[in-house]
Each structure stands twice: as C-alpha cells, then as structure tokens.
Design a protein around this motif. Structure first.
Motif, PDB file in Angstrom:
ATOM      1  N   LEU A  43      -5.477   8.002  11.324  1.00 38.88           N
ATOM      2  CA  LEU A  43      -5.396   7.980   9.859  1.00 38.88           C
ATOM      3  C   LEU A  43      -4.121   7.297   9.367  1.00 38.88           C
ATOM      4  O   LEU A  43      -4.147   6.547   8.386  1.00 38.88           O
ATOM      5  CB  LEU A  43      -5.481   9.409   9.312  1.00 38.88           C
ATOM      6  CG  LEU A  43      -6.859  10.074   9.456  1.00 38.88           C
ATOM      7  CD1 LEU A  43      -6.765  11.575   9.204  1.00 38.88           C
ATOM      8  CD2 LEU A  43      -7.863   9.456   8.490  1.00 38.88           C
ATOM      9  N   PHE A  44      -3.000   7.557  10.036  1.00 37.50           N
ATOM     10  CA  PHE A  44      -1.750   6.909   9.634  1.00 37.50           C
ATOM     11  C   PHE A  44      -1.819   5.395   9.841  1.00 37.50           C
ATOM     12  O   PHE A  44      -1.343   4.621   9.004  1.00 37.50           O
ATOM     13  CB  PHE A  44      -0.570   7.499  10.404  1.00 37.50           C
ATOM     14  CG  PHE A  44      -0.240   8.927  10.036  1.00 37.50           C
ATOM     15  CD1 PHE A  44      -0.358   9.363   8.728  1.00 37.50           C
ATOM     16  CD2 PHE A  44       0.190   9.832  10.992  1.00 37.50           C
ATOM     17  CE1 PHE A  44      -0.052  10.678   8.381  1.00 37.50           C
ATOM     18  CE2 PHE A  44       0.497  11.144  10.664  1.00 37.50           C
ATOM     19  CZ  PHE A  44       0.381  11.559   9.350  1.00 37.50           C
ATOM     20  N   LEU A  45      -2.397   4.969  10.949  1.00 36.83           N
ATOM     21  CA  LEU A  45      -2.541   3.530  11.209  1.00 36.83           C
ATOM     22  C   LEU A  45      -3.454   2.876  10.176  1.00 36.83           C
ATOM     23  O   LEU A  45      -3.194   1.759   9.713  1.00 36.83           O
ATOM     24  CB  LEU A  45      -3.085   3.294  12.622  1.00 36.83           C
ATOM     25  CG  LEU A  45      -2.092   3.523  13.771  1.00 36.83           C
ATOM     26  CD1 LEU A  45      -2.816   3.465  15.118  1.00 36.83           C
ATOM     27  CD2 LEU A  45      -0.962   2.497  13.739  1.00 36.83           C
ATOM     28  N   THR A  46      -4.532   3.580   9.802  1.00 38.19           N
ATOM     29  CA  THR A  46      -5.437   3.065   8.763  1.00 38.19           C
ATOM     30  C   THR A  46      -4.705   2.937   7.437  1.00 38.19           C
ATOM     31  O   THR A  46      -4.883   1.968   6.691  1.00 38.19           O
ATOM     32  CB  THR A  46      -6.658   3.989   8.603  1.00 38.19           C
ATOM     33  OG1 THR A  46      -7.334   4.097   9.859  1.00 38.19           O
ATOM     34  CG2 THR A  46      -7.631   3.444   7.562  1.00 38.19           C
ATOM     35  N   GLY A  47      -3.863   3.925   7.115  1.00 32.70           N
ATOM     36  CA  GLY A  47      -3.089   3.886   5.886  1.00 32.70           C
ATOM     37  C   GLY A  47      -2.145   2.697   5.849  1.00 32.70           C
ATOM     38  O   GLY A  47      -2.038   1.996   4.835  1.00 32.70           O
ATOM     39  N   ILE A  48      -1.449   2.458   6.969  1.00 32.73           N
ATOM     40  CA  ILE A  48      -0.540   1.310   7.053  1.00 32.73           C
ATOM     41  C   ILE A  48      -1.310   0.003   6.881  1.00 32.73           C
ATOM     42  O   ILE A  48      -0.895  -0.898   6.143  1.00 32.73           O
ATOM     43  CB  ILE A  48       0.217   1.323   8.405  1.00 32.73           C
ATOM     44  CG1 ILE A  48       1.192   2.515   8.441  1.00 32.73           C
ATOM     45  CG2 ILE A  48       0.960   0.017   8.631  1.00 32.73           C
ATOM     46  CD1 ILE A  48       1.805   2.770   9.801  1.00 32.73           C
ATOM     47  N   GLN A  49      -2.466  -0.083   7.532  1.00 35.64           N
ATOM     48  CA  GLN A  49      -3.301  -1.280   7.442  1.00 35.64           C
ATOM     49  C   GLN A  49      -3.788  -1.503   5.999  1.00 35.64           C
ATOM     50  O   GLN A  49      -3.790  -2.624   5.491  1.00 35.64           O
ATOM     51  CB  GLN A  49      -4.502  -1.157   8.381  1.00 35.64           C
ATOM     52  CG  GLN A  49      -5.393  -2.384   8.411  1.00 35.64           C
ATOM     53  CD  GLN A  49      -6.593  -2.196   9.331  1.00 35.64           C
ATOM     54  OE1 GLN A  49      -6.817  -1.123   9.884  1.00 35.64           O
ATOM     55  NE2 GLN A  49      -7.374  -3.242   9.487  1.00 35.64           N
ATOM     56  N   THR A  50      -4.180  -0.415   5.326  1.00 38.66           N
ATOM     57  CA  THR A  50      -4.657  -0.501   3.940  1.00 38.66           C
ATOM     58  C   THR A  50      -3.563  -1.045   3.021  1.00 38.66           C
ATOM     59  O   THR A  50      -3.817  -1.911   2.178  1.00 38.66           O
ATOM     60  CB  THR A  50      -5.098   0.895   3.445  1.00 38.66           C
ATOM     61  OG1 THR A  50      -6.122   1.395   4.307  1.00 38.66           O
ATOM     62  CG2 THR A  50      -5.641   0.826   2.024  1.00 38.66           C
ATOM     63  N   ILE A  51      -2.350  -0.545   3.188  1.00 36.03           N
ATOM     64  CA  ILE A  51      -1.222  -0.998   2.350  1.00 36.03           C
ATOM     65  C   ILE A  51      -0.886  -2.458   2.641  1.00 36.03           C
ATOM     66  O   ILE A  51      -0.638  -3.250   1.727  1.00 36.03           O
ATOM     67  CB  ILE A  51       0.004  -0.098   2.575  1.00 36.03           C
ATOM     68  CG1 ILE A  51      -0.269   1.307   2.045  1.00 36.03           C
ATOM     69  CG2 ILE A  51       1.236  -0.686   1.899  1.00 36.03           C
ATOM     70  CD1 ILE A  51       0.802   2.321   2.375  1.00 36.03           C
ATOM     71  N   GLU A  52      -0.896  -2.820   3.926  1.00 36.01           N
ATOM     72  CA  GLU A  52      -0.572  -4.205   4.293  1.00 36.01           C
ATOM     73  C   GLU A  52      -1.617  -5.180   3.759  1.00 36.01           C
ATOM     74  O   GLU A  52      -1.277  -6.286   3.314  1.00 36.01           O
ATOM     75  CB  GLU A  52      -0.432  -4.317   5.807  1.00 36.01           C
ATOM     76  CG  GLU A  52       0.831  -3.631   6.342  1.00 36.01           C
ATOM     77  CD  GLU A  52       0.924  -3.629   7.852  1.00 36.01           C
ATOM     78  OE1 GLU A  52      -0.115  -3.878   8.511  1.00 36.01           O
ATOM     79  OE2 GLU A  52       2.031  -3.376   8.373  1.00 36.01           O
ATOM     80  N   GLU A  53      -2.886  -4.786   3.792  1.00 35.33           N
ATOM     81  CA  GLU A  53      -3.955  -5.631   3.240  1.00 35.33           C
ATOM     82  C   GLU A  53      -3.777  -5.802   1.728  1.00 35.33           C
ATOM     83  O   GLU A  53      -3.940  -6.898   1.186  1.00 35.33           O
ATOM     84  CB  GLU A  53      -5.324  -5.027   3.541  1.00 35.33           C
ATOM     85  CG  GLU A  53      -5.748  -5.190   4.987  1.00 35.33           C
ATOM     86  CD  GLU A  53      -7.065  -4.491   5.299  1.00 35.33           C
ATOM     87  OE1 GLU A  53      -7.625  -3.850   4.379  1.00 35.33           O
ATOM     88  OE2 GLU A  53      -7.533  -4.592   6.449  1.00 35.33           O
ATOM     89  N   TYR A  54      -3.435  -4.722   1.070  1.00 29.35           N
ATOM     90  CA  TYR A  54      -3.187  -4.760  -0.373  1.00 29.35           C
ATOM     91  C   TYR A  54      -2.036  -5.724  -0.684  1.00 29.35           C
ATOM     92  O   TYR A  54      -2.129  -6.561  -1.589  1.00 29.35           O
ATOM     93  CB  TYR A  54      -2.855  -3.356  -0.872  1.00 29.35           C
ATOM     94  CG  TYR A  54      -2.445  -3.282  -2.333  1.00 29.35           C
ATOM     95  CD1 TYR A  54      -3.396  -3.097  -3.321  1.00 29.35           C
ATOM     96  CD2 TYR A  54      -1.111  -3.392  -2.710  1.00 29.35           C
ATOM     97  CE1 TYR A  54      -3.023  -3.025  -4.662  1.00 29.35           C
ATOM     98  CE2 TYR A  54      -0.727  -3.330  -4.036  1.00 29.35           C
ATOM     99  CZ  TYR A  54      -1.682  -3.138  -5.006  1.00 29.35           C
ATOM    100  OH  TYR A  54      -1.311  -3.084  -6.323  1.00 29.35           O
ATOM    101  N   SER A  55      -0.964  -5.612   0.079  1.00 25.52           N
ATOM    102  CA  SER A  55       0.210  -6.458  -0.152  1.00 25.52           C
ATOM    103  C   SER A  55      -0.117  -7.925   0.067  1.00 25.52           C
ATOM    104  O   SER A  55       0.358  -8.794  -0.672  1.00 25.52           O
ATOM    105  CB  SER A  55       1.350  -6.021   0.776  1.00 25.52           C
ATOM    106  OG  SER A  55       1.716  -4.687   0.511  1.00 25.52           O
ATOM    107  N   ARG A  56      -0.926  -8.227   1.086  1.00 23.61           N
ATOM    108  CA  ARG A  56      -1.320  -9.612   1.345  1.00 23.61           C
ATOM    109  C   ARG A  56      -2.141 -10.185   0.195  1.00 23.61           C
ATOM    110  O   ARG A  56      -1.954 -11.333  -0.221  1.00 23.61           O
ATOM    111  CB  ARG A  56      -2.113  -9.709   2.652  1.00 23.61           C
ATOM    112  CG  ARG A  56      -1.238  -9.745   3.901  1.00 23.61           C
ATOM    113  CD  ARG A  56      -2.018 -10.195   5.107  1.00 23.61           C
ATOM    114  NE  ARG A  56      -3.078  -9.265   5.452  1.00 23.61           N
ATOM    115  CZ  ARG A  56      -2.928  -8.223   6.262  1.00 23.61           C
ATOM    116  NH1 ARG A  56      -1.740  -7.982   6.799  1.00 23.61           N
ATOM    117  NH2 ARG A  56      -3.941  -7.424   6.542  1.00 23.61           N
TER     118      ARG A  56
END
Length: 583
Positions: free
Chosen positions: A212-225
């Motif tokens: 879940l933490f890795l998914t959260g990090i990925q979600t934020i990074e995708e948003y930032s991109r």
C-alpha cells in the motif's frame, strides 16, 4: 422523543397558520380527492409519497421561519408516528440547516435501530460524531451500518470506520475492515492509501503495508508527472508563468504526503529486518522533510546493520528537533547502553522517566544501571520486548548471533532417547517461535508450547509442530496444568528468571518418573544468581545443583557450550539434562 420546540418560534398567528397549512394541506387534499377504490387508494398513496419526498428530500428553503415551521410540523407528525423514517429524515434536514446539532444528535440517537432503513439515520449520526472527532461514538454507529448488506457499497463508510478503529488503536479489527474495503473497492486517494497502510503496519501485516505504501508513492509520483507535463506543454513560452503555475499547484497536490509514505515504508522494512531497504527510503524522506521520528527510524536501521555510531548520531539529530519524546530518549539510552556508555545511558533513561514516569522499561533499566534492581524482571517489559522482537527474532538469532541451543538440545535428546523413541508428552517452556521444538525429530503424542509473547506464538503456530500453544507466564502454567510430561525443554529461558526455586519445584511436580528436564543457563561465578546490564540473569552451577537435589532431580549431564554471539564474542553457558528420580 424530542420535546416540541417552543420559543424562539413566533406565536402561530393566522398568517403563520396559513404558512404551516400550506405543507399539511398538501397531504390532506391528496387523500380527500380520491375515491375509496383499491386502485385509486394505491394512486393516492403513491401521490402522497411523492409529495412527502418532495418536501423531505428537496433542498429546503433557507428562510429560517420556513425551516422552523417545518420543524414544528414534523415534530407534531412524529408524535403519532415516532419511528417514521421519512419524517425523521425531514426533521433532521431542517435541524441540520438550522445548526441545531445537539437536537439533531438526540433525534437520530433515539431512532429505533430495528426499523427498516434505520442505517440511513445511524450513518448520519455517525458522520456528525466523526466531524466532531468523537471517533468512539462514530465507530459504534458505523459498525451498525456496515452490518447491513446494503452498505457494502458505501466506500465512505468503510474508510471512516477504518479511521475510527485506527484512532482508537483497535488495529486488528481495523485490519479486518481495511481488508474488506480493499476487496470491495479499487481506487483510493493517497490519503486513504496512507491510512490503510498504517492500519496494516500497526496490525503487523507488513507485506500488505509495504504494498500500500509503494502504491501511494507511485500514485503521487504519477500525479506530479502529469502536472509537470501539463505545465511544460501548456506554458512552454512563458517560463515565469510556468513556475507560478507549479508553485500554485502545490497547494492542491498530495506531494506533501510523500515524506510520510517513505518514512512509514522505511519503518515497515525495519520491522521485517530489511534494514538496507529501510535506510534507502528513510534517507529520501529526510530529504523532503526533517522529521524527528524519521531520524529515529533511520537510527533503528543503522542499529540493525550494526552501525551503532550512526544510530546514535541520528537519534541526537532527532532530539534537536523533538525535545519531548520519551520514545526517542529511551532509544538513545538503549543505544548508549549497548556501547557501554553508562553515564549517557543513565542520563537519557532519566529524561525518559521525567517525560513518562511509569515507563516500565526505562525504570527497570535505570535500576539495573544503578544497582538498585530487586525482584524479578517486569512481565510487561518481557512481553513487549518479545512482541516487538518476534518478526526478526529467528533471522537475527540464527544469522547474526549464531544461536546454537536448538541443535545442542536436539543432540542431547537423540543421545539420551534415540531418534526412534516415541514420547508421550513434551513441554517446551518459553518456546518462542519454536526453534527448539522444531528440532525434536522423535515421534511424540503431544508437544505443548508456552510463551509470554503472543506474537512469538503466532510464529510458532506457523510451523505446525505444536499440539497446543498457550500465552502465559511459565509459573502460572506449571501451577495450573494437570498433565504429566516425559520431557521438558527450556532453551535460553531461565536467563529471564532470577530465583529458580519455584520453577524447579513445579517442573518436578509435572514430570513423569524418569522424565528429563533439559535447559540452559548463563554462568554466574559468585552469587546464586545476578541480573546483568544485558537484561538477563546469570546463575551459579552450585545453585542449580542444590535446586535439583531439593526437588528429587539428578544432574545426569552438563556441559559448557557457546550459546550465541554478543558483540562478536561468544556467550558461554551451561546446558543441563536432569532426570526425575523414580520413587
């Protein structure tokens, strides 16, 4: 039931009566104009319901007089039909718009749970408590709602209920509902992923927490991109405008959560003993925000990797930022103790106790340092210590400390009984994760494991070797059991008990004739036993010999052995095999 609201309502003049009657007349005229035939009665009921719905569920007038007259109307109707759902919801809508929250809570609280549709009312009540941060009350009503199948699609209810459970530290129950939420729904915001991950971390479902933490990090990074691409493509020609856009968008971005995700991910990796991976994410978290508890977690990573100097440095960084954390002070005291800096260790144990006077471990260790400790080690200290240690216990003990007792015990058992011997009953005292029990290759009718740590027992259960596992104190179990055992083992267990007289007496009582008790001690040369700064007891050989003689036991075998390593040096102890005399 609510009392009829009196002042501040206006007295009901002819004008006010007309205003009130415009609502009630709609109900009454709809019935009068219809015949008594079955068809027309049904149509009348349908028309009546439509009118009721339009009054109750449409946006009500913002005019205060209208709202208060509606309250008056609904309350009068509820006198004769107090558990009518539509009337209750209608009155609730009016009270909410009038901001009469206490009356609203009373109305919803008194609504009968057994009425069909009452979950709607209780969900509204739960939401009120939730907004007030009264999570205990909110939790009770959310749980009632989720007991109804219709609420399986209420994503909001699952998330809020999970948060309430997390706030109330009901982590295991929170894990159940968080798992249901993840099963029923697919997409989550970064905030929701952080909550669900934290619940999994606290309930020790580390694998799911990491996911879940890795998914959260990925979600934020995708948003930032996506935001960055939008800025680059839309505002190419105006560098200044693009920078202003990127600055402005930070206010609505979930990026501020990134350091939390990385900190909690690093903390989770620490829990499973993957210290290098933990260090990587914790360092990234600190680059975003200098959080004292991230420094604390990074110290735990360095401690796990054997780098005590860096562990201490990070804890010192933590207390520069957070000067009122008993957790950080205690960890710092423990680290100084591990490097034998007694002065600083005592200093930070004292700081811990100043902030948290009833801190069991700090008081215990401080007394040890100052030679004031008397009695037995606190049971809560041992329980918490081994619960925290359970996840990395075997990896640390076997790979890092080269723990030898399971094989030593196995060799003694095979030598005395032979591998083909079949036991009736075996008792494993302080069984931990089952390291010694797992080495018994002989057949047996039952193998019982006893330990003070529930988390240790969960690991032991996974081995599927025990007939019975019980979480309790050793003396308590030996006092209560009616069983007789052919073999008792206690590997690296008596080092947590000072006075062994009661243990030996009780062990002798539950042993069959010619049964054996195999155990280990750390060596004390002068006193019968003494408490060490390591948080363990050492015992004298002659003391053990005296106890066996007093309890109808014979030392048939003893040998010096290397038990485990400590600071890259072997801890030497003695392993005994004692025999119960036949009468």
């Amino acid at each position: 039931m609510l009392k009829t609201i009196k002042k501040p309502f206006k007295s009901i003049t002819d004008s006010n009566k007309k205003q009130t009657n415009r609502y009630s007349s709609k109900f009454e005229n709809a019935s009068k104009c219809l015949d008594s035939t079955e068809y027309l009665q049904a149509k009348a009921k349908e028309t009546l319901n439509k009118i009721k719905q339009s009054i109750i569920h449409q946006n009500l007038s913002k005019n205060k007089d209208d709202l208060e007259n509606l309250v008056y109307y609904f309350k009068n109707k509820l006198k004769f039909n107090k558990n009518n759902l539509d009337l209750t919801v209608g009155l609730g809508n009016c009270l909410e718009k009038l901001q009469k929250i206490n009356l609203l809570k009373q109305l919803y609280s008194e609504f009968n749970r057994n009425i069909k549709g009452s979950e709607i009312v209780k969900k509204r009540l739960a939401d009120i408590f939730y907004k007030e941060n009264n999570y205990l009350q909110a939790m009770r009503h959310y749980e009632f709602c989720l007991s109804n199948e219709e609420f399986k699609n209420s994503r909001d209810t699952y998330i809020r209920f999970s948060f309430c459970l997390y706030d109330q530290k009901k982590y295991q129950k929170g894990r159940i509902y968080a798992s249901k939420c993840l099963k029923y729904f697919n997409s989550f915001t970064p905030e929701e992923l952080l909550l669900l991950g934290n619940i999994m971390l606290k309930s020790k479902n580390y694998k799911k927490a990491i996911e879940l933490f890795l998914t959260g990090i990925q979600t934020i990074e995708e948003y930032s991109r996506k935001i960055d691409n939008l800025a680059q493509n839309s505002l190419k020609k105006n560098v200044s405008l693009r920078q202003e856009f990127l600055t402005a968008v930070q206010f609505s971005s979930p990026s501020f959560l990134l350091s939390k995700f990385m900190n909690n991910l690093g903390n989770t990796y620490n829990k499973i003993g993957n210290y290098e991976e933990a260090r990587k994410y914790l360092v990234k978290s600190l680059l975003i925000k200098k959080n004292p508890f991230t420094f604390n977690n990074l110290a735990n990573s360095y401690k796990g990797m054997g780098n005590n100097k860096e562990a201490i440095n990070n804890l010192l960084q933590a207390i520069k930022i957070e000067k009122d954390s008993s957790t950080i002070y205690f960890n710092l005291a423990e680290m100084f103790l591990s490097v034998r800096d007694i002065k600083n260790s005592n200093k930070f144990f004292c700081k811990t106790i100043k902030l948290e006077p009833n801190h069991v471990a700090a008081n215990f260790k401080k007394d040890l340092l100052n030679g004031k400790f008397k009695g037995e080690f606190p049971k809560n200290y041992l329980k918490n210590y081994f619960n925290d240690y359970a996840e990395t216990f075997e990896k640390h003990l076997i790979n890092d400390l080269h723990y030898s007792l399971p094989k030593v015990f196995s060799n003694i058992i095979n030598d005395k009984y032979g591998i083909n011997y079949s036991f009736k009953r075996i008792l494993d005292l302080g069984c931990g994760t089952g390291l010694c029990g797992n080495q018994i290759k002989n057949k047996y009718q039952s193998l019982t494991g006893i330990d003070i740590s529930m988390d240790m027992l969960k690991k032991a259960k996974e081995k599927s070797i025990y007939s019975k596992l019980q979480c309790c104190d050793i003396v308590y179990f030996l006092t209560k059991t009616n069983e007789k055992y052919e073999l008792i083992i206690a590997g690296d267990v008596l080092i947590y008990i000072g006075d062994l007289s009661e243990v030996f007496r009780l062990c002798s009582n539950v042993m069959m004739e010619n049964a054996r008790f195999i155990f280990s001690i750390e060596v004390e040369k002068t006193k019968n036993y003494s408490a060490k700064l390591t948080g363990r007891y050492s015992h004298n050989y002659n003391y053990i010999k005296k106890l066996t003689q007093q309890n109808n036991l014979i030392i048939e075998f003893s040998e010096n052995t290397k038990i485990r390593k400590e600071k890259n040096k072997w801890v030497v102890g003695i392993v005994f095999s004692v025999l119960k005399k036949s009468n």
